[in-house]
Design a protein around this motif. Structure first.
Motif, PDB file in Angstrom:
ATOM      1  N   LEU A  61       0.842  -1.199   0.000  1.00 35.13           N
ATOM      2  CA  LEU A  61       0.000   0.000   0.000  1.00 35.13           C
ATOM      3  C   LEU A  61       0.872   1.241   0.000  1.00 35.13           C
ATOM      4  O   LEU A  61       1.984   1.227   0.521  1.00 35.13           O
ATOM      5  CB  LEU A  61      -0.898   0.010   1.249  1.00 35.13           C
ATOM      6  N   ARG A  62       0.330   2.315  -0.564  1.00 34.08           N
ATOM      7  CA  ARG A  62       1.042   3.580  -0.598  1.00 34.08           C
ATOM      8  C   ARG A  62       0.123   4.680  -0.077  1.00 34.08           C
ATOM      9  O   ARG A  62      -1.064   4.710  -0.406  1.00 34.08           O
ATOM     10  CB  ARG A  62       1.485   3.921  -2.021  1.00 34.08           C
ATOM     11  N   PRO A  63       0.674   5.599   0.733  1.00 33.70           N
ATOM     12  CA  PRO A  63      -0.163   6.673   1.271  1.00 33.70           C
ATOM     13  C   PRO A  63      -0.396   7.780   0.242  1.00 33.70           C
ATOM     14  O   PRO A  63       0.499   8.144  -0.508  1.00 33.70           O
ATOM     15  CB  PRO A  63       0.667   7.200   2.449  1.00 33.70           C
ATOM     16  N   ILE A  64      -1.624   8.259   0.199  1.00 34.48           N
ATOM     17  CA  ILE A  64      -1.985   9.379  -0.675  1.00 34.48           C
ATOM     18  C   ILE A  64      -2.956  10.268   0.097  1.00 34.48           C
ATOM     19  O   ILE A  64      -3.801   9.776   0.821  1.00 34.48           O
ATOM     20  CB  ILE A  64      -2.597   8.880  -2.014  1.00 34.48           C
ATOM     21  N   VAL A  65      -2.802  11.570  -0.025  1.00 32.02           N
ATOM     22  CA  VAL A  65      -3.675  12.515   0.671  1.00 32.02           C
ATOM     23  C   VAL A  65      -4.767  12.970  -0.287  1.00 32.02           C
ATOM     24  O   VAL A  65      -4.481  13.464  -1.378  1.00 32.02           O
ATOM     25  CB  VAL A  65      -2.879  13.713   1.210  1.00 32.02           C
ATOM     26  N   ALA A 133      -1.647   4.918  -9.731  1.00 30.21           N
ATOM     27  CA  ALA A 133      -1.580   5.753 -10.936  1.00 30.21           C
ATOM     28  C   ALA A 133      -2.923   6.395 -11.253  1.00 30.21           C
ATOM     29  O   ALA A 133      -2.989   7.594 -11.565  1.00 30.21           O
ATOM     30  CB  ALA A 133      -1.085   4.930 -12.119  1.00 30.21           C
ATOM     31  N   ALA A 134      -4.003   5.643 -11.159  1.00 30.40           N
ATOM     32  CA  ALA A 134      -5.331   6.186 -11.473  1.00 30.40           C
ATOM     33  C   ALA A 134      -5.705   7.303 -10.497  1.00 30.40           C
ATOM     34  O   ALA A 134      -6.266   8.332 -10.896  1.00 30.40           O
ATOM     35  CB  ALA A 134      -6.379   5.080 -11.441  1.00 30.40           C
ATOM     36  N   VAL A 135      -5.385   7.124  -9.222  1.00 26.13           N
ATOM     37  CA  VAL A 135      -5.696   8.144  -8.216  1.00 26.13           C
ATOM     38  C   VAL A 135      -4.873   9.403  -8.472  1.00 26.13           C
ATOM     39  O   VAL A 135      -5.394  10.528  -8.432  1.00 26.13           O
ATOM     40  CB  VAL A 135      -5.444   7.598  -6.785  1.00 26.13           C
ATOM     41  N   LEU A 136      -3.586   9.236  -8.771  1.00 32.00           N
ATOM     42  CA  LEU A 136      -2.723  10.393  -9.030  1.00 32.00           C
ATOM     43  C   LEU A 136      -3.169  11.163 -10.274  1.00 32.00           C
ATOM     44  O   LEU A 136      -3.103  12.393 -10.300  1.00 32.00           O
ATOM     45  CB  LEU A 136      -1.271   9.953  -9.169  1.00 32.00           C
ATOM     46  N   GLN A 137      -3.656  10.450 -11.300  1.00 35.61           N
ATOM     47  CA  GLN A 137      -4.151  11.129 -12.502  1.00 35.61           C
ATOM     48  C   GLN A 137      -5.333  12.025 -12.173  1.00 35.61           C
ATOM     49  O   GLN A 137      -5.407  13.160 -12.636  1.00 35.61           O
ATOM     50  CB  GLN A 137      -4.538  10.106 -13.566  1.00 35.61           C
ATOM     51  N   VAL A 138      -6.266  11.519 -11.395  1.00 35.41           N
ATOM     52  CA  VAL A 138      -7.449  12.305 -11.017  1.00 35.41           C
ATOM     53  C   VAL A 138      -7.028  13.521 -10.190  1.00 35.41           C
ATOM     54  O   VAL A 138      -7.492  14.637 -10.430  1.00 35.41           O
ATOM     55  CB  VAL A 138      -8.466  11.432 -10.245  1.00 35.41           C
TER      56      VAL A 138
END
Length: 158
Positions: A61-65, A133-138
């Motif tokens: 898992l990787r953290p994303i805000v 990747a999909a989350v970062l694109q959005v």
């Protein structure tokens, strides 16, 4: 939550009779390997299963805000399972489409923002590496992501 170091100072040693199940749980605080982290969410008061103890490489898992415009549901709390939904901007027809981007994220923390309204609320979510990747694109397009609690999931009450 997954990836957090297992700190012996946060553990309480208790004696329990587990019968044939004793090999499934941590038997002594000294048995925690150096550099151990949680591989899943462990709630306060829960016995520490060996399956929840690992190394950082064991946590995919990787953290994303995720910035959120308004408050989140009460079920969105540290350790809770959540989904991340992307709501695309309205098309010329006025239709809005929603797409499930992350089926099983885990809330790491919640930042309520400032009381002066200078900073908005944000939820730190651990997402599977494959979904990153999909989350970062959005997020790069400043489009909306909704953090939705999963009723019935571990740590989430309906």
């Amino acid at each position: 939550v997954p990836g957090d170091p297992i700190d012996p100072d946060n553990l309480t040693l208790v004696e329990m009779r587990l019968g044939d199940q004793h090999d499934l749980y941590l038997g002594a605080i000294e048995a925690i390997p150096d550099g151990s982290v949680a591989t899943r969410a462990v709630q306060a008061g829960e016995l520490l299963p060996l399956s929840a103890v690992g190394q950082s490489a064991d946590v995919p898992l990787r953290p994303i805000v995720i910035p959120v415009d308004s408050t989140v549901a009460e079920s969105v709390a540290p350790g809770a399972s959540v989904e991340l939904w992307h709501t695309a901007p309205a098309q010329e027809s006025g239709d809005v489409e929603a797409e499930l981007l992350v089926e099983r994220g885990i809330v790491r923390s919640i930042d309520e923002g400032s009381s002066l309204g200078m900073r908005s609320m944000a939820v730190e979510v651990l997402v599977p590496s494959d979904d990153l990747a999909a989350v970062l694109q959005v997020l790069s397009r400043d489009e909306r992501l909704d953090v939705i609690g999963v009723p019935g999931a571990y740590g989430v009450t309906p």
